[in-house]
Design a protein around this motif. Sequence first.
Motif, short mmCIF file in Angstrom:
data_model
loop_
_atom_site.label_atom_id
_atom_site.label_comp_id
_atom_site.label_asym_id
_atom_site.label_seq_id
_atom_site.Cartn_x
_atom_site.Cartn_y
_atom_site.Cartn_z
N ARG A 46 2.16 9.96 1.44
CA ARG A 46 1.59 8.65 1.16
C ARG A 46 2.72 7.67 0.90
O ARG A 46 3.54 7.87 0.01
N ASP A 47 2.78 6.61 1.70
CA ASP A 47 3.86 5.63 1.62
C ASP A 47 3.24 4.31 1.17
O ASP A 47 2.48 3.69 1.92
N LEU A 48 3.56 3.87 -0.05
CA LEU A 48 2.84 2.77 -0.67
C LEU A 48 3.75 1.60 -1.07
O LEU A 48 4.90 1.80 -1.46
N THR A 49 3.19 0.41 -0.98
CA THR A 49 3.85 -0.79 -1.49
C THR A 49 3.23 -1.15 -2.84
O THR A 49 2.15 -0.63 -3.17
N ARG A 70 0.97 20.45 -0.63
CA ARG A 70 2.14 19.70 -1.08
C ARG A 70 1.97 18.23 -0.72
O ARG A 70 1.41 17.90 0.34
N LYS A 71 2.45 17.35 -1.58
CA LYS A 71 2.37 15.92 -1.33
C LYS A 71 3.73 15.26 -1.57
O LYS A 71 4.50 15.71 -2.42
N VAL A 72 3.97 14.20 -0.81
CA VAL A 72 5.09 13.31 -1.06
C VAL A 72 4.50 11.92 -1.25
O VAL A 72 3.81 11.41 -0.36
N VAL A 73 4.73 11.33 -2.40
CA VAL A 73 4.23 9.99 -2.70
C VAL A 73 5.43 9.05 -2.77
O VAL A 73 6.29 9.21 -3.64
N VAL A 74 5.49 8.10 -1.84
CA VAL A 74 6.61 7.17 -1.76
C VAL A 74 6.15 5.82 -2.30
O VAL A 74 5.12 5.29 -1.87
N LEU A 102 7.60 12.70 -6.00
CA LEU A 102 7.48 11.25 -6.11
C LEU A 102 8.81 10.63 -5.72
O LEU A 102 9.86 11.00 -6.26
N VAL A 103 8.79 9.69 -4.79
CA VAL A 103 10.00 8.99 -4.36
C VAL A 103 9.87 7.52 -4.73
O VAL A 103 9.00 6.82 -4.20
N LEU A 104 10.70 7.08 -5.64
CA LEU A 104 10.69 5.69 -6.08
C LEU A 104 11.85 4.94 -5.42
O LEU A 104 13.01 5.34 -5.56
N LEU A 105 11.54 3.87 -4.69
CA LEU A 105 12.57 3.03 -4.09
C LEU A 105 12.69 1.78 -4.95
O LEU A 105 11.73 1.02 -5.09
#
Length: 329
Positions: A46-49, A70-74, A102-105
């Motif tokens: 999931r790639d979110l703004t 498994r999940k990757v939440v961006v 969880l990937v925080l940019l």
Amino acid sequence: MARKNASDDLLAPVTLAVGQEELLLDRAVREVVVAARAADADTDVRDLTPDQLQPGTLAELVSPSLFAERKVVVVRNAQDLSADTVKDVKAYLASPAEEITLVLLHAGGAKGKSLLDAARKAGAREVACPKMTKPADRLAFVRGEFRTAGRSATPEACQALVDAIGSDLRELASAVTQLVADVEGTIDEAVVGRYYTGRAEASSFTVADRAVEGRTAEALEALRWSLSTGVAPVLITSALAQGVRAIGKLSSARGGRPADLARELGMPPWKIDRVRQQMRGWTPDGVSVALRAVAEADAGVKGGGDDPEYALEKAVVTIARAARSGRRA
């Protein structure tokens, strides 16, 4: 390359990518996604703004799955999250869920610093993605790209590439990839000179230039020539994306001298002048249409379609038509 901390587990519960260099931020995300899908091919990404991550949304995304997938939440532009959503993220950092990354940019700086501090305090894996504003940094980047590809390039070749391409890291990375794919042995200054002066007709950037200028026939001719000489389709979609993004950036920027705009937009002054000429006839709606076309082509050449060449031709035609949309108004 982006600099990483000592604890470099790509599947760490939280990855914090800090900086404003889009290429490095995208690579930080891609590395995590690739690692997650290597561990579980069915990983849900999931790639979110910030506008998509409302209070309570994170809790839904990280809730236990019936199938324990498994999940990757961006989360992009994490510095722009609302105060309530920041509270949700901080609460999650205290007790991250299993099988979820969880990937925080985060852009860094003062805005949203409390979230940045909380992620670091929680032991997040950190990737530094700073803007490369100094010529020496860009030169080091090019050398690193060649090393990562397992290829040798002379110092003069690296410098010639930076001089020819400018400050756009995506363009520099694409150029290195093209040279590595096409040239055997050590890459020297003469090779770079041939590619970026004597073989412009075979360059993915030529395809992009003709497309954003609305020159459909010439863009298609350059596309077919590039493909016939072995240019990878992914390099052409990258060049198309860069060309359209440059149009969008400059059209939304305030007027000014090329040197001032170059600093503001991260482009060399010569490119500002070129893009100004190319943007005649473009409209905001045209830019949106072109960006969607590039995204569709990118998916098509990366396995989402049966015919990468057709996907590229369709994108080139759509972009060239969008480039002329303002002239018909």
